[in-house]
Design a protein around this motif. Structure first.
Motif, short mmCIF file in Angstrom:
data_model
loop_
_atom_site.label_atom_id
_atom_site.label_comp_id
_atom_site.label_asym_id
_atom_site.label_seq_id
_atom_site.Cartn_x
_atom_site.Cartn_y
_atom_site.Cartn_z
N ARG A 47 0.84 -1.20 0.00
CA ARG A 47 0.00 0.00 0.00
C ARG A 47 0.88 1.25 0.00
N LYS A 48 1.97 1.25 0.75
CA LYS A 48 2.85 2.41 0.77
C LYS A 48 3.57 2.58 -0.57
N LEU A 49 3.99 1.45 -1.17
CA LEU A 49 4.70 1.53 -2.44
C LEU A 49 3.80 2.00 -3.58
N LEU A 50 2.50 1.76 -3.47
CA LEU A 50 1.55 2.16 -4.51
C LEU A 50 0.80 3.42 -4.14
N ALA A 51 1.41 4.28 -3.36
CA ALA A 51 0.76 5.54 -2.99
C ALA A 51 0.46 6.38 -4.22
N ASP A 52 1.30 6.29 -5.24
CA ASP A 52 1.06 6.97 -6.52
C ASP A 52 0.28 6.03 -7.42
N PRO A 53 -0.92 6.38 -7.83
CA PRO A 53 -1.73 5.46 -8.65
C PRO A 53 -1.11 5.12 -10.00
N LYS A 54 -0.18 5.92 -10.47
CA LYS A 54 0.42 5.67 -11.77
C LYS A 54 1.45 4.53 -11.75
N ILE A 55 1.89 4.15 -10.58
CA ILE A 55 2.92 3.09 -10.48
C ILE A 55 2.30 1.76 -10.86
N SER A 56 2.95 1.04 -11.76
CA SER A 56 2.47 -0.28 -12.18
C SER A 56 3.53 -1.37 -12.04
N ASN A 57 4.73 -0.98 -11.62
CA ASN A 57 5.81 -1.95 -11.42
C ASN A 57 6.51 -1.65 -10.09
N ILE A 58 6.63 -2.67 -9.27
CA ILE A 58 7.38 -2.54 -8.01
C ILE A 58 8.36 -3.71 -7.89
N CYS A 59 9.40 -3.47 -7.12
CA CYS A 59 10.45 -4.50 -6.92
C CYS A 59 10.65 -4.74 -5.43
N LEU A 60 10.70 -6.00 -5.07
CA LEU A 60 10.93 -6.41 -3.67
C LEU A 60 12.19 -7.26 -3.62
N PRO A 61 13.37 -6.62 -3.65
CA PRO A 61 14.62 -7.40 -3.73
C PRO A 61 14.96 -8.17 -2.47
N ASN A 62 14.51 -7.69 -1.32
CA ASN A 62 14.91 -8.32 -0.04
C ASN A 62 13.77 -9.09 0.62
N ALA A 63 12.84 -9.54 -0.18
CA ALA A 63 11.71 -10.28 0.39
C ALA A 63 12.20 -11.59 1.00
N PRO A 64 11.97 -11.81 2.30
CA PRO A 64 12.43 -13.06 2.93
C PRO A 64 11.70 -14.27 2.35
N GLY A 65 12.45 -15.34 2.13
CA GLY A 65 11.86 -16.54 1.54
C GLY A 65 11.80 -16.52 0.05
N GLY A 66 12.15 -15.39 -0.58
CA GLY A 66 12.20 -15.32 -2.03
C GLY A 66 10.84 -15.38 -2.68
N SER A 67 10.84 -15.79 -3.94
CA SER A 67 9.61 -15.84 -4.73
C SER A 67 8.62 -16.86 -4.19
N GLU A 68 9.12 -17.93 -3.58
CA GLU A 68 8.22 -18.97 -3.06
C GLU A 68 7.35 -18.43 -1.93
N ALA A 69 7.96 -17.71 -1.00
CA ALA A 69 7.19 -17.15 0.11
C ALA A 69 6.25 -16.05 -0.37
N PHE A 70 6.70 -15.22 -1.33
CA PHE A 70 5.83 -14.16 -1.83
C PHE A 70 4.63 -14.73 -2.57
N GLU A 71 4.83 -15.79 -3.31
CA GLU A 71 3.72 -16.41 -4.03
C GLU A 71 2.64 -16.89 -3.07
N LEU A 72 3.06 -17.53 -1.96
CA LEU A 72 2.08 -17.98 -0.96
C LEU A 72 1.35 -16.80 -0.33
N ALA A 73 2.10 -15.71 -0.06
CA ALA A 73 1.47 -14.52 0.52
C ALA A 73 0.49 -13.89 -0.48
#
Length: 618
Positions: A47-73
Motif C-alpha cells: 500500500r505504501k509503495l503504490l501511494a502513486d496510482p500511476k505506479i504499475s511496477n514494483i520490486c521487492l529485492p529483499n523479500a524473505p523466503g524469495g519468490s516462493e514465500a511471496f507467491e504464498l502470501a
C-alpha cells in the motif's frame, strides 16, 4: 508432551479472474502479474509503495523466503487456500512481517494466522522448534528482527528442562511406589537433531539449556554428537596438490572454529567431569593440528587443564598427541604438551595434600577417624599409580622416536615423585628401548638416563635382565646385583627367623617383592626356603658372569698400564685406578653370598652408591 506437525488451512474468498492485471511485482528473478486491489487490502508495505496510482511496477529485492514465500502470501491476498506447515511456517511468518500483513490492515491477516500456528504446533515441540530454527538461518535478518529465533531457542530450552524434571519426578514416583520402572527415553534424544543447525545457532541453544539447568552429562553428549557430525567431510586432504592445499586451509579454519566453540561450551572443569577423556584428547589433537603456534592458545590451555584434572582416566592413546606438522619440532609427538598435562595433575595432587593437612589440623582434636588418603588403597594413591603406569607406557612409546632428545626423555621420567612408582619395571623397559633406538648417545647421557631408575624397585625378572644388559653402564649393573643380594639376604633371614620383629628395620628399608609383585604369605616355610636357595644359585651365576666381565676389563687396563709405564713413569693415576678396581673385586667375594643366620642384617646393607637425586641411586 510431544506434538506432531499438522497442516493449517486458510480458506478465503475466490479471486476475480476476469480482470486484467495492473501490477507487476519483481521478486528476485521472478515476476508476478497481479492486481493492486487485493494486495493493497492486505499488505501495508505494498500500500505504501503504490501511494502513486500511476505506479504499475514494483520490486521487492529483499523479500524473505524469495519468490516462493511471496507467491504464498499473494495467494493468501487473493483468498486462495494455502497450507501452513512445518516446512514453510518460518518463510510465511517472515514474509508476513516484511509485507506488513497485520491486523492493522485486515482482520485475520497472515501474521495472525502464522503466529497462531507457531504457538499451537511449533513452540510446544522440541523437534519442531529445531526444524523451524534451522529454516530461520536463511531468513536473517528478518527472523532476528521478528524475534523468532530467540523465541524458538527459549522454547527448546524450556521444553528440554521440563522433560528433565518430568523424568526425575517419574523416577521418584516409581521408587516410592515400588513398581517397575518403564523404559526411559534418553534425555538427549533431541540432541542429535541439533546437528542440522549452523554453529552460531547451536551455540545459542546450548548456552540457553545450560542457563536453564540442563544436566552436564546431557550437554556433553550433545556436544560430542554435534562435533562428530559437523567435522565429517572436513578431513585433511593431500597438501601436495595445489587444489587440495587451498581446500585444506579452508577446512582447517572451519575445524578450528568448530573446536574452539565446542571447548567454550564444555561443562565446568573438575576431576570428575562428565566429558569423556577420549573426547577431550580428540579436541586437543584437532586444535594442535589446525592451529599455528600463535593461535588457539587459550583453547589449548583449557583443554590441557581439563585433561590434567582427570588424567587418571586416560589411556595411552589419549596422551599420544601428534606434533603440529607445520611446527619447528621434528619429533613424532608433542612432548611439551604432555609435560604440562602431567604437571597439572601433580600440582593438583599437591593442592589436595595442602587441603588435607588443613582439614587434618582442624579436626584432629574432634575425631581420630580421619581418612588416610596416602594408604595403598585410597582413591588418591590409586590415581597416582594409574598415572605412573600411564607415564611409563608413554615413555616406552615415545622412546622409539629417533628424533627424541635425551633431555626431553629425562624430563618426563623425572616428573613423577618417588612414591608414584611402586615398581620401576616399566621405566626400565622404556629406558632400555630408548638406549636400543639411540645407540650413539654419549656415555654421560646414558648414565643420566639410568639414574632415573630406582634399582631397589626392580622385580627379579628385571634385575636378571639388567645384569646381562650390555646397553647399561657398568655402574647400573653393579647396583642391580648389589640390591638383589641385599634383598635375597633379607628374604632368607625373614624366612628362618622366629619372628619378623628382629628384621623389621631391614625389611622396611629393602621391601621384599616377588616377580609378580604379590606377597608370599600363603607359601610354606619349606617352599619359601627352596625358592630362596634357587634364587641364590641364580644370583651366584649372574655374579660369576659379572666377575668375568670385570676380569676382562681389568686385563685390558693392566695391558694399557704397562704400555703407558714404558712411555711415562708417573704412577699416581694408576694407583688410584687400581684401588678402585680392588674395591669392585671385593664386592663380588663369594663369601658375601652365603646366607646369614645371625638374625640381623650386617651394616653393609647401606647403599653402595649414595643417592645424588630423588629418583634413583647412582
Amino acid at each position: 508432551m510431544e506434538y506432531r506437525s499438522t497442516s493449517y488451512m486458510i480458506v478465503k474468498f475466490k479471486p476475480i479472474s476476469d480482470v486484467s492485471s495492473d501490477l507487476t511485482v519483481q521478486v528476485g528473478s521472478s515476476s508476478f502479474c497481479l492486481h493492486k486491489f487485493p494486495l493493497v487490502s492486505w499488505s501495508g508495505k505494498i500500500r505504501k509503495l503504490l501511494a502513486d496510482p500511476k505506479i504499475s511496477n514494483i520490486c521487492l529485492p529483499n523479500a524473505p523466503g524469495g519468490s516462493e514465500a511471496f507467491e504464498l502470501a499473494a495467494k493468501f491476498c487473493y483468498g486462495i487456500n494455502i497450507e501452513i506447515n512445518l516446512l514453510n511456517i518460518a518463510k510465511l511468518r517472515c514474509a508476513s512481517h516484511y509485507l506488513e500483513m497485520t491486523e492493522d490492515f485486515s482482520e485475520d491477516n497472515l501474521a495472525t494466522k502464522t503466529e497462531h500456528f507457531l504457538k499451537e504446533t511449533i513452540f510446544p515441540s522440541i523437534s519442531n522448534s529445531i526444524v523451524v530454527l534451522h529454516h530461520c538461518e536463511t531468513l536473517i535478518p528478518v527472523s532476528e528482527d521478528l524475534n523468532l529465533v530467540n523465541r524458538l531457542i527459549i522454547a527448546i530450552a524450556n521444553n528440554a528442562c521440563k522433560e528433565q524434571l518430568t523424568s526425575g519426578l517419574l523416577k521418584l514416583d516409581y521408587t516410592f511406589s515400588g513398581t517397575n520402572i518403564e523404559p526411559e527415553t534418553p534425555l538427549d534424544w533431541w540432541g542429535k537433531s541439533l546437528a542440522i543447525l549452523n554453529l552460531d545457532f547451536f551455540q545459542r541453544v546450548v548456552s540457553a539449556v545450560k542457563s536453564k539447568g540442563l544436566r552436564q552429562d546431557v550437554i556433553s553428549k550433545i556436544l560430542i554428537s554435534y562435533t562428530n557430525k559437523s567435522l565429517q567431510g572436513l578431513m585433511v586432504r593431500d597438501p601436495k596438490l595445489e587444489k587440495d592445499r587451498v581446500l585444506d586451509v579452508e577446512c582447517k579454519k572451519k575445524q578450528r572454529l568448530i573446536v574452539e566453540t565446542i571447548v567454550r561450551l564444555l561443562p565446568t572443569q573438575g576431576r570428575r567431569s562428565s566429558v569423556p577423556m577420549a573426547f577431550l584428547s580428540s579436541l586437543l589433537k584437532m586444535v594442535i593440528a589446525t592451529s599455528s603456534s600463535a593461535s588457539s592458545g587459550s583453547c589449548r590451555s583449557d583443554l590441557e587443564r581439563r585433561i590434567g584434572l582427570q588424567l587418571d582416566q586416560a589411556i595411552l592413546e589419549d596422551v599420544l598427541i601428534p606434533i603440529n606438522p607445520n611446527g619447528i619440532n621434528s619429533t613424532m609427538y608433542d612432548i611439551d604438551s604432555i609435560l604440562r598435562i602431567f604437571s597439572i595433575f601433580l600440582n593438583l595432587d599437591e593442592d589436595d595434600d595442602e587441603e588435607e593437612e588443613k582439614h587434618h589440623r582442624q579436626f584432629r582434636d574432634e575425631t581420630e577417624m580421619i581418612y588416610d588418603f596416602d594408604s595403598p588403597g585410597s582413591p588418591k594413591q590409586s590415581s597416582i599409580l594409574k598415572v605412573s603406569k600411564l607415564m611409563d607406557n608413554y615413555l616406552a612409546e615415545i622412546a622409539m622416536d629417533p628424533n627424541l632428545t635425551t633431555s626431553k626423555f629425562i624430563a618426563l621420567a623425572e616428573l613423577l615423585p618417588d612414591h608414584a612408582r611402586i615398581i620401576s619395571d616399566g621405566l626400565y623397559r622404556a629406558v632400555d628401548i630408548y638406549l636400543k633406538v639411540h645407540p650413539n648417545i654419549k656415555d654421560s647421557e646414558r648414565y643420566r638416563l639410568c639414574k632415573t631408575i630406582d634399582s631397589q624397585k626392580l622385580s627379579q625378572e628385571a634385575c636378571s635382565h639388567a645384569a646381562q644388559n650390555e646397553r647399561l653402564p657398568v655402574q647400573m649393573a653393579v647396583q642391580v646385583l648389589y640390591f638383589e643380594q641385599i634383598r635375597l639376604r633379607n628374604a632368607m633371614s625373614s624366612t628362618i627367623g622366629p619372628t619378623q620383629f628382629l628384621f623389621s628395620s631391614n625389611c622396611h628399608q629393602f621391601p621384599q617383592r616377588s616377580g609378580s609383585g604379590a606377597g608370599s604369605g600363603a607359601i610354606s616355610p619349606r617352599d619359601n626356603y627352596a625358592s630362596v636357595r634357587r634364587e641364590n644359585r641364580e644370583l651366584k651365576l649372574e655374579v660369576a658372569r659379572m666377575r668375568m666381565r670385570l676380569t676382562d676389563l681389568e686385563k685390558d687396563h693392566i695391558s694399557i698400564k704397562q704400555e703407558l709405564v714404558k712411555s711415562n713413569p708417573g704412577t699416581k693415576l694408576f694407583k688410584s685406578f687400581a684401588k678402585k678396581i680392588s674395591k669392585l673385586n671385593s664386592l663380588f667375594s663369594f663369601s658375601s653370598l652365603k646366607p646369614s643366620f645371625s638374625g640381623k642384617a650386617s651394616s653393609e646393607s647401606r647403599f653402595l652408591f649414595q643417592r645424588k637425586r630423588r629418583h634413583s641411586v647412582s
